[in-house]
Design a protein around this motif. Structure first.
Motif, PDB file in Angstrom:
ATOM      1  N   GLY A 198      -5.956  45.126 -19.070  1.00  0.00           N
ATOM      2  CA  GLY A 198      -6.786  44.600 -18.496  1.00  0.00           C
ATOM      3  C   GLY A 198      -7.844  43.663 -19.330  1.00  0.00           C
ATOM      4  N   ALA A 199      -8.143  44.067 -20.278  1.00  0.00           N
ATOM      5  CA  ALA A 199      -9.181  43.593 -21.085  1.00  0.00           C
ATOM      6  C   ALA A 199      -8.268  42.334 -21.653  1.00  0.00           C
ATOM      7  CB  ALA A 199      -9.726  44.401 -22.145  1.00  0.00           C
ATOM      8  N   LEU A 200      -7.151  42.473 -22.011  1.00  0.00           N
ATOM      9  CA  LEU A 200      -6.346  41.471 -22.669  1.00  0.00           C
ATOM     10  C   LEU A 200      -6.124  40.171 -21.806  1.00  0.00           C
ATOM     11  CD1 LEU A 200      -3.378  43.454 -24.745  1.00  0.00           C
ATOM     12  CD2 LEU A 200      -5.189  41.847 -25.574  1.00  0.00           C
ATOM     13  N   ALA A 201      -5.925  40.708 -20.593  1.00  0.00           N
ATOM     14  CA  ALA A 201      -5.764  39.649 -19.446  1.00  0.00           C
ATOM     15  C   ALA A 201      -6.938  38.775 -19.321  1.00  0.00           C
ATOM     16  CB  ALA A 201      -5.203  40.222 -18.046  1.00  0.00           C
ATOM     17  N   ALA A 202      -8.168  39.345 -19.686  1.00  0.00           N
ATOM     18  CA  ALA A 202      -9.250  38.767 -19.623  1.00  0.00           C
ATOM     19  C   ALA A 202      -9.857  37.668 -20.844  1.00  0.00           C
ATOM     20  CB  ALA A 202     -10.425  39.543 -19.226  1.00  0.00           C
ATOM     21  N   ILE A 203      -8.820  37.693 -21.641  1.00  0.00           N
ATOM     22  CA  ILE A 203      -9.355  36.774 -22.960  1.00  0.00           C
ATOM     23  C   ILE A 203      -8.492  35.706 -22.795  1.00  0.00           C
ATOM     24  CG2 ILE A 203      -9.701  38.778 -24.298  1.00  0.00           C
ATOM     25  CD1 ILE A 203      -7.404  38.303 -26.091  1.00  0.00           C
ATOM     26  N   ARG A 204      -8.917  34.629 -23.848  1.00  0.00           N
ATOM     27  CA  ARG A 204      -8.436  33.359 -23.637  1.00  0.00           C
ATOM     28  C   ARG A 204      -7.169  33.250 -23.906  1.00  0.00           C
ATOM     29  NH1 ARG A 204     -11.669  28.564 -25.505  1.00  0.00           N
ATOM     30  NH2 ARG A 204      -9.614  27.908 -26.404  1.00  0.00           N
ATOM     31  N   ASP A 205      -6.470  32.500 -23.293  1.00  0.00           N
ATOM     32  CA  ASP A 205      -4.943  32.332 -23.249  1.00  0.00           C
ATOM     33  C   ASP A 205      -4.328  32.215 -24.523  1.00  0.00           C
ATOM     34  OD1 ASP A 205      -4.799  32.778 -20.599  1.00  0.00           O
ATOM     35  OD2 ASP A 205      -4.447  30.558 -20.124  1.00  0.00           O
ATOM     36  N   ASP A 206      -5.063  31.123 -25.267  1.00  0.00           N
ATOM     37  CA  ASP A 206      -4.589  30.843 -26.675  1.00  0.00           C
ATOM     38  C   ASP A 206      -4.971  31.824 -27.669  1.00  0.00           C
ATOM     39  OD1 ASP A 206      -7.200  30.336 -26.624  1.00  0.00           O
ATOM     40  OD2 ASP A 206      -7.125  28.426 -27.584  1.00  0.00           O
TER      41      ASP A 206
END
Ligand code: MG
Length: 319
Positions: A198-206
């Motif tokens: 969930g935290a990874l999904a919330a970080i910037r795509d790039d």
């Protein structure tokens, strides 16, 4: 979960991070396995060394205290004021200070430009120096009420803004944001390891791919592609240490045994593990000698009880 349990976890995060910092400092830049070699029975002590007294916390904890006290005294994030505190501390000639942090804090550039200018000139600014001081702000911003996505977004956004004071590279912002969120989840009594996707999904795509690599369930420090003074393997090693052990003490031993930037890797690990296991899991043989000098602040030295009081204030405040 009752408020007392939550508060115990908050104290665990702040004191746990400081304990990790002080325990790991004497082993900085040592080889892998250095802690177990020194303490084969697993009963590690605050041994001092490398210029550090037994139990003496380093720049990691010193800056975390500055962050926490700024948040409380300004009743929220006042980045210019926080940067001013950092500067006063840097001018007090701390025993240790990260290269990048020192450059930014002593450049004379204004608070909202100094880190970006450093990044522009150097091209590299993904050290672990914003990760190392995050335990206090993670406790403070974990208190945001409201539904899960909003709580996650609030703490991650605050983490990015605090990281940006000294680190111009957004990789450092995103890593600090992930750590903030994992501590938030742990303070709620949930397992931070299950919150990683969930935290990874919330970080910037790039920025996501590189973070997903070091936070994957099968990653370990042997797979690191750079020194753990960089932000990616530092947080990756802390999460790995938490994932592969079952006690606060064992998590710190694993973190320090990874070698390299041991004070910071152990500070990050201690913040996470302290939030999971609570302050009662931190041995008194580590908290008793713990002390945090604050250069630039008139010889102030905080002991474990004062760190615990700071943690309780950060936890009871609602941003
Ligand atoms: Mg340090």
């Amino acid at each position: 979960m009752n408020q007392g349990e939550r508060q115990d976890r908050a104290v665990g995060a702040v004191v746990g991070s400081a304990v990790g910092d002080a325990l790991g400092a004497p082993f900085e830049f040592g080889p892998a396995g250095v802690y177990t070699t020194r303490f084969p029975d697993g009963m590690g002590e605050m041994c001092g060394g490398g210029g550090w007294d037994p139990g003496e916390a380093t720049d990691d904890t010193q800056m975390a205290v500055l962050v926490g006290e700024s948040l409380l005294e300004r009743d929220g994030l006042d980045p210019a004021e926080m940067f001013g505190r950092f500067r006063r501390w840097a001018a007090g000639e701390p025993k240790d200070i990260g290269l990048q942090t020192e450059y930014v804090l002593t450049s004379g550039d204004p608070w909202d430009l100094a880190a970006a200018l450093h990044f522009q000139v150097n091209g590299r600014a993904a050290g672990n120096g914003s990760l190392m001081r995050a335990a206090t702000s993670a406790v403070y911003f974990a208190r945001t009420d409201g539904p899960e996505p909003a709580a996650r977004a609030a703490t991650m956004d605050a983490a990015r803004r605090i990281a940006a004071l000294t680190h111009g590279d957004q990789a450092a912002w995103e890593g600090t944001a992930v750590l903030h969120d994992l501590i938030r989840v742990a303070l709620n009594g949930d397992d931070p390891l299950t919150a990683v996707p969930g935290a990874l999904a919330a970080i910037r795509d790039d920025r996501r791919e590189r973070w997903a690599t070091v936070l994957a369930p099968d990653w370990h420090p042997g797979l690191a592609t750079e020194f753990n003074g960089a932000v990616w393997p530092c947080l990756g090693t802390a999460v790995w240490a938490l994932r592969t052990t079952h006690t606060f003490e064992a998590a710190l031993a694993a973190a320090i045994d990874a070698g390299g930037d041991t004070d910071t890797v152990a500070a990050v690990t201690g913040g996470l593990a302290g939030a999971v296991y609570g302050s009662g899991a931190i041995p008194s043989r580590w908290t008793e000698p713990l002390h945090v000098p604050l250069p630039g602040y008139g010889g102030r030295v905080l002991r474990a009880a004062q760190l615990a009081a700071l943690a309780r204030r950060l936890d009871s405040h609602r941003p």
